[in-house]
Enzyme design. Sequence first.
Site, PDB file in Angstrom:
ATOM      1  N   PRO A  31       0.838  -1.208   0.000  1.00  0.00           N
ATOM      2  CA  PRO A  31       0.000   0.000   0.000  1.00  0.00           C
ATOM      3  C   PRO A  31       0.869   1.253   0.000  1.00  0.00           C
ATOM      4  O   PRO A  31       1.468   1.610   1.009  1.00  0.00           O
ATOM      5  CB  PRO A  31      -0.816  -0.134   1.294  1.00  0.00           C
ATOM      6  CG  PRO A  31      -0.002  -1.021   2.177  1.00  0.00           C
ATOM      7  CD  PRO A  31       0.749  -1.955   1.270  1.00  0.00           C
ATOM      8  N   ASP A  63       5.730   2.248   2.222  1.00  0.00           N
ATOM      9  CA  ASP A  63       4.795   1.142   2.427  1.00  0.00           C
ATOM     10  C   ASP A  63       4.061   1.390   3.749  1.00  0.00           C
ATOM     11  O   ASP A  63       4.666   1.369   4.819  1.00  0.00           O
ATOM     12  CB  ASP A  63       5.577  -0.175   2.480  1.00  0.00           C
ATOM     13  CG  ASP A  63       4.677  -1.398   2.561  1.00  0.00           C
ATOM     14  OD1 ASP A  63       3.513  -1.266   3.008  1.00  0.00           O
ATOM     15  OD2 ASP A  63       5.142  -2.502   2.205  1.00  0.00           O
ATOM     16  N   HIS A  64       2.758   1.604   3.655  1.00  0.00           N
ATOM     17  CA  HIS A  64       1.991   1.984   4.844  1.00  0.00           C
ATOM     18  C   HIS A  64       1.838   0.832   5.844  1.00  0.00           C
ATOM     19  O   HIS A  64       1.398   1.055   6.972  1.00  0.00           O
ATOM     20  CB  HIS A  64       0.612   2.521   4.444  1.00  0.00           C
ATOM     21  CG  HIS A  64       0.159   3.672   5.275  1.00  0.00           C
ATOM     22  ND1 HIS A  64       0.517   3.847   6.593  1.00  0.00           N
ATOM     23  CD2 HIS A  64      -0.630   4.741   4.978  1.00  0.00           C
ATOM     24  CE1 HIS A  64      -0.041   4.934   7.076  1.00  0.00           C
ATOM     25  NE2 HIS A  64      -0.726   5.515   6.109  1.00  0.00           N
ATOM     26  N   ARG A  65       2.182  -0.380   5.443  1.00  0.00           N
ATOM     27  CA  ARG A  65       2.196  -1.480   6.407  1.00  0.00           C
ATOM     28  C   ARG A  65       3.370  -1.332   7.370  1.00  0.00           C
ATOM     29  O   ARG A  65       3.320  -1.798   8.509  1.00  0.00           O
ATOM     30  CB  ARG A  65       2.318  -2.828   5.685  1.00  0.00           C
ATOM     31  CG  ARG A  65       1.183  -3.174   4.751  1.00  0.00           C
ATOM     32  CD  ARG A  65       1.494  -4.434   3.972  1.00  0.00           C
ATOM     33  NE  ARG A  65       2.707  -4.293   3.169  1.00  0.00           N
ATOM     34  CZ  ARG A  65       3.237  -5.268   2.438  1.00  0.00           C
ATOM     35  NH1 ARG A  65       2.652  -6.457   2.403  1.00  0.00           N
ATOM     36  NH2 ARG A  65       4.341  -5.053   1.730  1.00  0.00           N
TER      37      ARG A  65
END
Length: 417
Positions: free
Chosen positions: A214, A390-392
Site C-alpha cells: 500500500p 509502504d503503509h504497512r
Amino acid sequence: MNPANEFRLPDLGEGLTDAELVRWSVAEGDTVELDQVIAEVETAKALVELPSPFAGTVLALLAEPGTIVEVGAPLIRIGEPGAGDSPVAAATPAAEAPDHPATLVGYGPTAAPASRRRRRRAMPAPGSPDLERARPDAKPSARRLAHELGIDLSDVQGTGFGGAITPEDVRAHDVPRETAPPEEAPAHRETRTPIRGVRRRTADAVTRSAFTAPHVTEFVTVDVSATMDLIDRLRASPAFAGLEPTPLPLVAKVLLVALREHPSLNSSWDEEHQEIVTKHYVNLGIATATSRGLLVPSVKDANLMSLLELTRAIHQLVETARAGRCTPADLSGGTITITNVGVFGVDTGTPILSPGEAAILCLGAIAPRPWVVEGEVAVRSVTTLGLSFDHRLVDGEQGSRFLADIAATLTDPLTLL
C-alpha cells in the site's frame, strides 16, 4: 577419436531460466583454451561473459546471436577436428546432482515460473547456407540496438567497413518504419518491441510492488541554496577530483543520516511469518536509466561510508550499470532506494517502491525560484522531494518526520557535521 564436448547454457542464478545470446567471441574453427571467454549473454539483470569449460577446437556454434536460450540448451560444441559426429559429453547443469546445480553467477537458483519467452525463429543447421544468410555482419552494439527496436538485421543495409552494419544503419532503417505514409507501407505504421531482459523484469517488479504494497506518497519543497554552495566547494576540493560531485550523493548522505532516527524506513515485510524486519545496515539502491531499461543497483553498507566514499561508490555503480556490467549481486539486496528525476528537468514524481523495500526518495529538479527569506522575496535554489513508503511498515507520522528531517538538513547541510 575423442568425443566432442557440448557446452550448454549454465544456471546463471537468481532464478533466471534463460538468457539472450548477445555475441560470440569465437568462430567455428577457432582454438579455445580452458576458461577463455567464448560468448556474452544478457539476462534480465546483467550482461554475463561465459568462460569455456573445455579446451580444443570450436566445431559448431549451436545458437545465433539475438536468440533466447534456455538454461540447459546447447550453445557450442568443442573438440578435436572431425569429432563432430562422435558421442557428445555435455557440460550442463542437468549433469550435476539434483541438490547441487551448477551456478555461474549469483546465489543459485530460486523458485521462479517457467519462462514464456520464445525464440525469434528456428536455428538453421550449423554449416548450412541458411545459417550464413541468417548472420548479417554487424557490430555487437548494432545487434543490441536492432534487438531493442525489433528490427531484423537481414533487412538492414550496412555502411561500415566491409559492409558491416553499424548502429547508425539500424537507426536510419528504423525511421521509415515509423514515418512511412500509410499508402506506401501500412505494415510499418507501428513498431513492436519484444519485452524481455531488464524491461520485462522491471515491468514484473513494479506491477508486483504496486499491487502488494500500500503506497503513500508525500512531498516537500525545499530551499537547497546552501546545499548547492556546498557542492560547489566539493567540486573545488582536491579530494573529489575526477568525481564531479552532484546533488545526488549529498542527498543520499542526508537520507542515510536521517535513517538513524527513523529506522522503520529501512525495513521489509515478511509475509510468511507476519513480521516486520528492520535492517541495521543500509544497501542504498540507486535508480539508474540505461539503454537496457531501468536498473536499481545498490551500494552495499552505504551507512558506513563517508561522503567521499559514497560519492565514489555511486559514481562507479552508475557507470557499471550503464555499461551493462552489473552483477546479480549488484542488483539485489537493496533496503531503500533514491531516484533522481531532476536530471530530466522534472519537478518531482510518485515513485513506485522497489519490491521488498519500505521507502523510495525522489529528487526533483533544482532550479532558481522566488523564495521568502526573512520576510523578503529572494531568488533561491529550490527543489521538491517526493517520498513513497509502504503503509504497512511506515505510518504517516514516521514518513512525514523522515521527509521533514531530510528537508531541514538540505536547507542547512552543515548540520551533517
